[in-house]
Scaffold this active site. Structure first.
Site, short mmCIF file in Angstrom:
data_model
loop_
_atom_site.label_atom_id
_atom_site.label_comp_id
_atom_site.label_asym_id
_atom_site.label_seq_id
_atom_site.Cartn_x
_atom_site.Cartn_y
_atom_site.Cartn_z
N ASP A 1 29.83 125.74 63.42
CA ASP A 1 29.07 125.18 62.31
C ASP A 1 27.64 124.83 62.74
O ASP A 1 27.44 124.29 63.84
CB ASP A 1 29.80 123.91 61.83
CG ASP A 1 29.39 123.47 60.45
OD1 ASP A 1 28.95 124.32 59.66
OD2 ASP A 1 29.53 122.26 60.15
N HIS A 2 26.67 125.11 61.90
CA HIS A 2 25.26 124.76 62.15
C HIS A 2 24.78 125.13 63.55
O HIS A 2 24.26 124.28 64.29
CB HIS A 2 25.02 123.27 61.91
CG HIS A 2 25.09 122.89 60.47
ND1 HIS A 2 24.12 123.22 59.55
CD2 HIS A 2 26.06 122.23 59.77
CE1 HIS A 2 24.48 122.77 58.36
NE2 HIS A 2 25.65 122.18 58.45
N THR B 1 32.40 114.58 57.41
CA THR B 1 32.32 113.14 57.64
C THR B 1 33.59 112.38 57.24
O THR B 1 34.01 111.45 57.92
CB THR B 1 31.09 112.57 56.87
OG1 THR B 1 29.93 113.28 57.32
CG2 THR B 1 30.89 111.09 57.11
N GLU C 1 21.75 129.81 56.23
CA GLU C 1 21.36 128.78 55.25
C GLU C 1 19.98 129.09 54.70
O GLU C 1 19.06 129.41 55.44
CB GLU C 1 21.37 127.39 55.93
CG GLU C 1 20.92 126.26 55.01
CD GLU C 1 21.11 124.88 55.64
OE1 GLU C 1 22.09 124.70 56.41
OE2 GLU C 1 20.28 123.99 55.36
N ASP D 1 21.88 128.40 61.73
CA ASP D 1 21.12 127.51 60.87
C ASP D 1 19.64 127.59 61.27
O ASP D 1 19.18 126.87 62.15
CB ASP D 1 21.65 126.07 61.00
CG ASP D 1 20.93 125.11 60.08
OD1 ASP D 1 19.86 125.47 59.55
OD2 ASP D 1 21.41 123.98 59.91
N ASN E 1 32.52 122.75 52.63
CA ASN E 1 32.57 122.07 53.92
C ASN E 1 32.78 120.56 53.77
O ASN E 1 32.05 119.91 53.02
CB ASN E 1 31.24 122.24 54.66
CG ASN E 1 30.98 123.65 55.13
OD1 ASN E 1 31.74 124.56 54.81
ND2 ASN E 1 29.92 123.83 55.89
N GLY F 1 30.29 118.07 51.75
CA GLY F 1 31.38 117.84 50.80
C GLY F 1 31.89 116.41 50.72
O GLY F 1 32.48 116.03 49.71
O1 G3H Z 1 28.64 121.54 57.90
C1 G3H Z 1 29.38 120.59 57.64
C2 G3H Z 1 29.43 120.02 56.32
O2 G3H Z 1 28.36 120.34 55.57
C3 G3H Z 1 30.05 118.67 56.20
O3 G3H Z 1 29.33 117.74 55.43
O4 G3H Z 1 29.96 115.76 56.76
O5 G3H Z 1 28.87 115.51 54.54
O6 G3H Z 1 31.21 116.30 54.69
P1 G3H Z 1 29.87 116.24 55.33
ZN ZN Z 2 26.74 121.36 56.88
#
Ligand code: G3H
Ligand code: ZN
Length: 285
Positions: free
Chosen positions: A82-83, A233, A134, A104, A230, A210
């Site tokens: 991710d990212h 958190t 992105e 990213d 996604n 999300g």
């Molecule tokens: O790339 C990860 C997500 O965009 C998670 O976002 O931590 O706000 O749920 P979030």
């Molecule tokens: Zn993200």
């Protein structure tokens, strides 16, 4: 099953009107809880490791662990970086067996974003690995990715077709009003913008940030054509909360760490159950 690519796992999402859940994990317990949920719900699942998680667990260890988990189940599992902002790490992840990576380059200008993304697509393609990019800038904070409200920028639908055509990405993260981390107030999603983007490209779209998005907003995004959602958190906070509770309940005569850690697995499984149902992914495996 063997791990599947992002392209494969998102293939019929738009047509069948569901989104594949993409969850950030940080260790064994949360990842296993997420897979347990997907297996029970018969849902495809994308397990996402951030660069921080990969550095903590180890790159090969991450790939080996999730590959092993996937081989034990008969549902599609995709392992995604991710990212990714570090080209060397992105390449290492591809070689280590990740079946999807996100480049990213959203901080770059349009041309440079295309150029950088294209390089990753070319490299990953040799290994049969998918790529997410992105366009626009998603606000908030996700580990090393920080964009305050002044910096964040919604995706301009007009430039999406050129970006997709020139990069040949397998999925595109769009900025339509969500942000990373907990929201201070209810997010306002720009559904009209999303509709415009969906109308201009067949490339599967990704909703980041999300955690804390209202249920109805998720449903509306999926109806319009969102393919991957996604959530990070919410799991991270639940994981940390379960550890905090375990420390509070620590008993001198109970030394088996599994007694405490199994709660992480259980709570992550519960959160995943809800999200899978909400995203309409249950029964799609
Ligand atoms: O790339 C990860 C997500 O965009 C998670 O976002 O931590 O706000 O749920 P979030
Ligand atoms: Zn993200």
């Amino acid at each position: 099953m063997s791990l599947v690519t992002l392209r494969e796992i998102l293939r019929d999402t738009r047509q069948k009107k569901y989104a594949v859940p993409a969850f950030n994990f940080n260790g064994y317990e949360d990842a296993q809880g997420m897979i347990n949920s997907a297996l029970k719900m018969r849902s495809p699942i994308i397990l996402m490791a951030s660069m921080g998680a990969v550095k903590y667990i180890g790159l090969k260890q991450t790939a080996g662990m999730i590959r092993g988990m996937a081989e034990m189940v008969d549902i599609p599992v995709c392992l995604h970086l991710d990212h990714g902002t570090d080209m060397a790490l992105l390449k290492e992840a591809v070689v280590a067996g990740f079946t999807s990576v996100m480049i990213d380059a959203s901080k770059e200008n349009f041309e440079k974003n295309i150029e950088t993304t294209r390089k990753v697509v070319d490299y990953a393609g040799k290994f049969g690995c998918s790529v997410e990019a992105e366009l626009g800038k998603i606000g908030g904070r996700e580990e090393h990715i920080v964009a305050d409200s002044a910096e964040s920028a919604l995706t301009d639908p007009a430039i999406v077709p050129e970006f997709v055509e020139k990069t040949n990405v397998d999925a595109l993260a769009v900025a339509v009003g969500t942000a990373h981390g907990f929201y201070k107030s209810t997010p306002k999603l720009d559904f009209g913008r999303l509709e415009d983007i969906v109308g201009l490209t067949g490339c599967p779209l990704v909703l980041h940030g999300g955690t804390g998005v209202p249920e109805e907003d998720f449903k509306k995004c999926i109806r319009i054509g969102m393919s991957k959602i996604n959530v990070g958190t919410e799991f991270k906070a639940a994981y940390a909360g379960a550890i905090r509770d375990a420390v509070g309940n620590y008993k001198k005569d109970e030394l088996d760490p599994r007694t405490y850690l199994k709660h992480v697995k259980e709570i992550c499984e519960k959160i995943a159950d809800k999200k899978i149902k909400l995203f309409g992914a249950d029964g799609k495996a």
